[in-house]
Design a protein around this motif. Sequence first.
Motif: not given
Length: 267
Positions: A176-186, A199-214
């Motif tokens: 949840e790295p962006f959970g505390a940010l305002d909507e525009i910044t997020r 750019s990096t091809g790094t594997t990412i696992l991203f936790v969120t509570h936001s349906i739209y973000e997910a």
Amino acid sequence: MSYQAQIHPSLAATALPAVECQGVTVRFTTERGTVTALENIDLTVPQGSFLSLLGPSGCGKSTLLRVVADLIAPTSGKIRVNGEAPEVARRNREIGFVFQDAALLPWRTALENVMLPLEVGGVRRSSNRDPRELLALVGLSGWEEAYPHELSGGMRQRVSIARALVSGPKLLLMDEPFGALDEITRDRLNEELLQVWESTGTTILFVTHSIYEAAFLGQEVLLLAARPGRVRELVDVNLPTPRRLPQRETAEFVELAGHLRRVLETC
């Protein structure tokens, strides 16, 4: 049942999965008894994929990240990271972690905060990334000498992402790295994160509570149900790439978000 996330095109020939869970269960014992945080998780995440983890509070999303990062040991089951035990991957600095709080050292500049893992590690490796280039990658050219109190919340999170990438990890875990940010910044950081991933091809696992973000970020969305935490469904995200924010207004995206919401309502 096993679940497999999609792979980044640049790493299609890579054989070993980035993450492989087989029957992973995590139980905690408290004064009120035993709590099952995760139960029988089977999951395969190929190298280079971007997997969103979505679910209600208490479904074990953050716990799963911590098991992958070797911060929590599973009660039962097996887990491999890049074909190794999580402990080996952690010691080899193959895992980067970004938390909801940027947790920057206030007496160090943005550049010095990004350099911190290299100083702590003490060994120069070929996989290490140039700190200045990473700050440029996350949109902070010209801010290298700024201190955390001089940066906005979104800028501090950009620094924390650059810091997590500086050791050249094969796997980036984001809780949840962006959970505390305002909507525009997020929204802006969502687009920028996808550019970093591309750019990096790094594997990412991203936790969120936001349906739209997910839905916007993930190549697939892993939905977890609570009490106990378990896999509910793995949903393909068949949206055109590169992703841009206006896509969230298309009929395809609205339909996808609606499906995710309906599944969550049954978790």
